[in-house]
Motif scaffolding. Structure first.
Motif, PDB file in Angstrom:
ATOM      1  N   ALA A 188     -48.644   3.611  -4.637  1.00 45.95           N
ATOM      2  CA  ALA A 188     -48.758   3.064  -3.244  1.00 45.95           C
ATOM      3  C   ALA A 188     -49.741   3.912  -2.041  1.00 45.95           C
ATOM      4  O   ALA A 188     -50.297   5.281  -2.712  1.00 45.95           O
ATOM      5  N   VAL A 189     -50.322   3.592  -1.006  1.00 49.46           N
ATOM      6  CA  VAL A 189     -51.143   4.395  -0.395  1.00 49.46           C
ATOM      7  C   VAL A 189     -50.510   4.499   1.409  1.00 49.46           C
ATOM      8  O   VAL A 189     -50.523   3.510   1.938  1.00 49.46           O
ATOM      9  N   VAL A 190     -50.358   5.420   1.413  1.00 45.83           N
ATOM     10  CA  VAL A 190     -50.042   6.179   2.221  1.00 45.83           C
ATOM     11  C   VAL A 190     -51.512   6.930   2.892  1.00 45.83           C
ATOM     12  O   VAL A 190     -52.785   7.866   3.157  1.00 45.83           O
ATOM     13  N   VAL A 191     -51.708   6.338   4.801  1.00 48.60           N
ATOM     14  CA  VAL A 191     -52.738   6.923   5.305  1.00 48.60           C
ATOM     15  C   VAL A 191     -52.422   7.631   6.837  1.00 48.60           C
ATOM     16  O   VAL A 191     -50.958   6.749   7.655  1.00 48.60           O
ATOM     17  N   VAL A 192     -52.720   8.719   6.692  1.00 44.52           N
ATOM     18  CA  VAL A 192     -52.197   9.688   7.782  1.00 44.52           C
ATOM     19  C   VAL A 192     -53.770   9.736   8.730  1.00 44.52           C
ATOM     20  O   VAL A 192     -54.920  10.472   8.243  1.00 44.52           O
ATOM     21  N   GLU A 193     -53.747   9.259   9.460  1.00 41.10           N
ATOM     22  CA  GLU A 193     -54.763   9.717  10.948  1.00 41.10           C
ATOM     23  C   GLU A 193     -56.277   8.921  10.632  1.00 41.10           C
ATOM     24  O   GLU A 193     -56.541   9.398   9.159  1.00 41.10           O
ATOM     25  N   ALA A 194     -56.311   7.709  10.793  1.00 45.56           N
ATOM     26  CA  ALA A 194     -57.424   6.702  10.520  1.00 45.56           C
ATOM     27  C   ALA A 194     -58.474   6.016  11.857  1.00 45.56           C
ATOM     28  O   ALA A 194     -57.058   5.775  12.544  1.00 45.56           O
ATOM     29  N   ALA A 195     -58.994   6.245  11.925  1.00 42.97           N
ATOM     30  CA  ALA A 195     -59.913   5.368  13.261  1.00 42.97           C
ATOM     31  C   ALA A 195     -59.754   3.815  13.116  1.00 42.97           C
ATOM     32  O   ALA A 195     -59.458   3.313  11.751  1.00 42.97           O
ATOM     33  N   HIS A 196     -59.607   2.867  13.963  1.00 39.72           N
ATOM     34  CA  HIS A 196     -60.229   1.313  13.542  1.00 39.72           C
ATOM     35  C   HIS A 196     -61.395   1.437  12.628  1.00 39.72           C
ATOM     36  O   HIS A 196     -60.554   0.460  11.987  1.00 39.72           O
ATOM     37  N   ARG A 197     -61.948   1.366  12.414  1.00 39.39           N
ATOM     38  CA  ARG A 197     -63.185   1.094  11.435  1.00 39.39           C
ATOM     39  C   ARG A 197     -63.745   2.578  10.863  1.00 39.39           C
ATOM     40  O   ARG A 197     -64.031   3.767  10.752  1.00 39.39           O
ATOM     41  N   SER A 198     -62.878   2.723   9.385  1.00 42.33           N
ATOM     42  CA  SER A 198     -62.497   3.930   9.317  1.00 42.33           C
ATOM     43  C   SER A 198     -62.679   3.577   7.141  1.00 42.33           C
ATOM     44  O   SER A 198     -62.420   2.396   7.008  1.00 42.33           O
ATOM     45  N   GLY A 199     -63.389   4.461   6.467  1.00 42.10           N
ATOM     46  CA  GLY A 199     -63.613   4.652   5.172  1.00 42.10           C
ATOM     47  C   GLY A 199     -61.592   4.291   4.423  1.00 42.10           C
ATOM     48  O   GLY A 199     -61.474   3.354   3.198  1.00 42.10           O
ATOM     49  N   LEU A 221     -58.962   2.845   5.971  1.00 43.32           N
ATOM     50  CA  LEU A 221     -58.512   1.011   6.132  1.00 43.32           C
ATOM     51  C   LEU A 221     -59.432   0.658   5.400  1.00 43.32           C
ATOM     52  O   LEU A 221     -58.736  -0.655   4.808  1.00 43.32           O
ATOM     53  N   ILE A 222     -60.856   0.457   4.373  1.00 39.80           N
ATOM     54  CA  ILE A 222     -60.872   0.085   3.728  1.00 39.80           C
ATOM     55  C   ILE A 222     -59.694   0.179   2.718  1.00 39.80           C
ATOM     56  O   ILE A 222     -60.520  -1.073   1.271  1.00 39.80           O
ATOM     57  N   THR A 223     -59.739   1.339   2.387  1.00 36.63           N
ATOM     58  CA  THR A 223     -59.105   1.933   0.815  1.00 36.63           C
ATOM     59  C   THR A 223     -57.545   0.853   1.160  1.00 36.63           C
ATOM     60  O   THR A 223     -57.049   0.082   0.662  1.00 36.63           O
ATOM     61  N   ALA A 224     -57.157   1.118   1.862  1.00 33.94           N
ATOM     62  CA  ALA A 224     -56.075   0.206   2.877  1.00 33.94           C
ATOM     63  C   ALA A 224     -56.162  -1.476   2.415  1.00 33.94           C
ATOM     64  O   ALA A 224     -54.789  -1.632   2.036  1.00 33.94           O
ATOM     65  N   LYS A 225     -57.091  -1.920   2.518  1.00 37.33           N
ATOM     66  CA  LYS A 225     -57.264  -3.027   2.401  1.00 37.33           C
ATOM     67  C   LYS A 225     -57.387  -2.992   1.204  1.00 37.33           C
ATOM     68  O   LYS A 225     -56.953  -4.664   0.383  1.00 37.33           O
ATOM     69  N   ALA A 226     -57.866  -3.038   0.117  1.00 36.35           N
ATOM     70  CA  ALA A 226     -58.237  -2.767  -1.698  1.00 36.35           C
ATOM     71  C   ALA A 226     -56.265  -2.697  -2.364  1.00 36.35           C
ATOM     72  O   ALA A 226     -56.267  -3.634  -2.722  1.00 36.35           O
ATOM     73  N   ARG A 237     -50.950  -3.372  -4.197  1.00 40.76           N
ATOM     74  CA  ARG A 237     -49.623  -1.958  -3.673  1.00 40.76           C
ATOM     75  C   ARG A 237     -49.438  -1.928  -2.126  1.00 40.76           C
ATOM     76  O   ARG A 237     -49.655  -2.751  -1.153  1.00 40.76           O
ATOM     77  N   GLU A 238     -48.451  -1.040  -2.237  1.00 39.46           N
ATOM     78  CA  GLU A 238     -47.459  -0.499  -1.219  1.00 39.46           C
ATOM     79  C   GLU A 238     -48.763   0.316  -0.333  1.00 39.46           C
ATOM     80  O   GLU A 238     -48.904   1.141  -0.296  1.00 39.46           O
ATOM     81  N   VAL A 239     -48.725  -0.755   0.755  1.00 40.19           N
ATOM     82  CA  VAL A 239     -50.016   0.463   2.078  1.00 40.19           C
ATOM     83  C   VAL A 239     -48.308   0.923   3.551  1.00 40.19           C
ATOM     84  O   VAL A 239     -47.526  -0.051   3.853  1.00 40.19           O
ATOM     85  N   MET A 240     -48.577   2.169   3.691  1.00 36.85           N
ATOM     86  CA  MET A 240     -47.750   2.817   4.532  1.00 36.85           C
ATOM     87  C   MET A 240     -48.594   3.517   5.856  1.00 36.85           C
ATOM     88  O   MET A 240     -50.068   3.718   5.370  1.00 36.85           O
ATOM     89  N   ALA A 241     -48.019   3.450   7.028  1.00 42.67           N
ATOM     90  CA  ALA A 241     -48.720   4.978   7.880  1.00 42.67           C
ATOM     91  C   ALA A 241     -48.123   5.315   8.448  1.00 42.67           C
ATOM     92  O   ALA A 241     -46.888   4.992   8.729  1.00 42.67           O
ATOM     93  N   VAL A 242     -48.947   6.993   8.742  1.00 46.66           N
ATOM     94  CA  VAL A 242     -47.876   7.692   9.957  1.00 46.66           C
ATOM     95  C   VAL A 242     -48.150   7.424  11.447  1.00 46.66           C
ATOM     96  O   VAL A 242     -49.914   7.349  11.447  1.00 46.66           O
ATOM     97  N   PRO A 243     -47.032   7.262  12.407  1.00 49.09           N
ATOM     98  CA  PRO A 243     -47.627   6.119  13.247  1.00 49.09           C
ATOM     99  C   PRO A 243     -48.663   7.306  14.486  1.00 49.09           C
ATOM    100  O   PRO A 243     -48.361   9.006  13.676  1.00 49.09           O
ATOM    101  N   GLY A 244     -49.072   7.101  15.370  1.00 52.06           N
ATOM    102  CA  GLY A 244     -49.779   8.371  16.200  1.00 52.06           C
ATOM    103  C   GLY A 244     -49.787   8.421  17.497  1.00 52.06           C
ATOM    104  O   GLY A 244     -49.422   6.433  18.089  1.00 52.06           O
ATOM    105  N   HIS A 245     -50.278   8.741  18.498  1.00 54.04           N
ATOM    106  CA  HIS A 245     -50.786   8.595  19.798  1.00 54.04           C
ATOM    107  C   HIS A 245     -51.112   7.118  20.090  1.00 54.04           C
ATOM    108  O   HIS A 245     -52.400   7.227  19.297  1.00 54.04           O
TER     109      HIS A 245
END
Length: 421
Positions: A233-244, A246-251, A257-265
């Motif tokens: 699984a890939v857990v993303v913590v803070e990522a801009a709209h165009r960032s590396g 998100l490239i990892t999440a797409k891969a 794989r499971e993709v998970m994310a921490v929400p932000g403001h």
């Protein structure tokens, strides 16, 4: 004449465990040969040696009349450089090749590794995110990584600044995996050299690039697909709209794989990528329990958490002895923070690096403060700790930012960027 198209099916690629590592290296280091071509040629010819022999004819058919495969001397020099760096070469098809990574469509033909291969036997979870992370993001990543590692996971990240760095640091005691964009001996960023040394004691450095390779822009997306490929699984913590990240999440999605994310403001640009991932179907996670529940189910996640609470703390190891990579796999050593700090101090660094000397005066300090803050409130004490500066040094800068309307103080000793700042 153009080379004919092909369909890549790496499951059916013949094993190359018996192939000479030199032949495999020569094939993948030959001009115009990338992972996809490598696997196609193995499928067609059965071995790296046979593929090398066929390569000049294939190149001529594609219109390259002066084509020569990678010379044997170049491959031998790479092998020697890897040995000098204390690393081990693992080729695709070798029993030691990571099982999670083996079956992705563009699996690396070779891996240079340094450290403890046994860390890959743990539940692999990637924790990644912004290089310019906020204090809240760093705290979230640290807590997530630590909670997962204490429940039996191996944290995988890219040794980058920000989220990756704190994820690695939080899990040194149990072992973490750092996937590098450059050569095994080319630590990037350079300030993580001590961290990379410490990772080798309990975890693993991994790269597909030859020793001595300086990382350049094209290497990072390739590195990212290894981060996700090694992970369940890939857990993303803070990522801009165009960032590396998100490239990892797409891969990861492409690899199943499971993709998970921490929400932000919603007003924090550093959270835009995470919020988009969640909108598009990624699992929203708040802590390590959410991650474990998604991967293992609620009962197993609860059982792991209970075992972690009940388990006695392991005794610190004052001088961990390195395990040779050629030795049989053994459980990864667990270092306590004191032992980790001692290890880093022994090579001239502290576990939490002190902040670099202040450059540029108050304006530069204000910029550093603003980079750590977002619309969501951050505790002032947490900001002080993350910046590594005395409270007396920060106080004038905070006051100046407050008076200029760029930050606002809130109840409970918290600070946030001013909505109109």
């Amino acid at each position: 004449m153009m080379a004919r198209p092909f369909s890549l099916q790496t499951h059916h690629t013949p094993s190359i465990a018996g192939d000479d590592g030199i032949a495999v290296l020569r094939l993948i280091r030959s001009r115009k040969v990338g992972p996809a071509t490598f696997h196609r040629m193995l499928a067609e010819h059965g071995s790296a040696d046979a593929a090398l022999a066929a390569l000049p004819d294939m190149a001529r058919a594609a219109g390259l009349s002066d084509y020569t495969p990678c010379p044997i001397g170049v491959a031998e020099a790479e092998m020697a450089a890897g040995r000098r760096a204390g690393a081990r070469l693992i080729v695709w098809g070798d029993p030691a090749y990571p099982a999670q990574l083996r079956d992705i469509a563009d699996a690396p033909a070779v891996l240079w590794v340094k450290g403890q291969l046994s860390v890959l036997e743990r539940l692999p979870v990637a924790v990644i995110g912004a290089r310019n992370a906020s204090s809240l993001g760093l705290r979230m990543a640290r807590g997530l990584a630590l909670g997962l590692s204490q429940s039996g996971a191996a944290i995988i990240a890219g040794l980058a600044r920000g989220i990756d760095t704190v994820a690695h640091e939080a899990t040194l005691a149990t072992g973490t995996v750092a996937v590098m964009a450059g050569g095994i001996d080319m630590i990037y960023p350079s300030e993580n050299a001590a961290l990379a040394e410490a990772i080798c004691d309990t975890g693993l450095l991994v790269t597909e690039q030859p020793p001595g390779t300086e990382p350049v822009a094209r290497h990072f997306p390739a590195r990212n697909r290894i981060v996700s490929g090694l992970s369940q699984a890939v857990v993303v913590v803070e990522a801009a709209h165009r960032s590396g990240s998100l490239i990892t999440a797409k891969a990861a999605l492409d690899q199943g794989r499971e993709v998970m994310a921490v929400p932000g403001h919603p007003m924090d640009a550093r959270a835009a990528g995470c919020n988009v991932l969640i909108r598009d179907g990624a699992l929203l996670v708040r802590n390590s329990t959410d991650v474990l529940t998604a991967l293992l189910g609620p009962e197993e996640a609860a059982a792991r958490a209970a075992r972690d609470v009940a388990a006695p703390a392991p005794q610190p190891s004052p001088q961990p002895a390195p395990v040779p990579l050629t030795a049989p796999a053994t459980p990864a050593k667990r270092l306590q923070p004191a032992a980790v700090a001692q290890r880093l101090a022994g090579i001239g660094h502290a576990l939490r690096r002190s902040a670099p000397p202040q450059q540029g005066g108050p304006v530069a300090l204000e910029a550093r403060i603003l980079a750590r803050l977002g619309p969501s409130p951050t505790e002032e004490n947490l900001l002080i700790r993350d910046l590594g500066l005395p409270a007396a040094t920060l106080a004038p800068a905070l006051l100046a930012l407050e008076l200029s309307g760029r930050i606002e103080r809130l109840a409970g000793g918290r600070i946030a960027l001013h909505p109109q700042g």
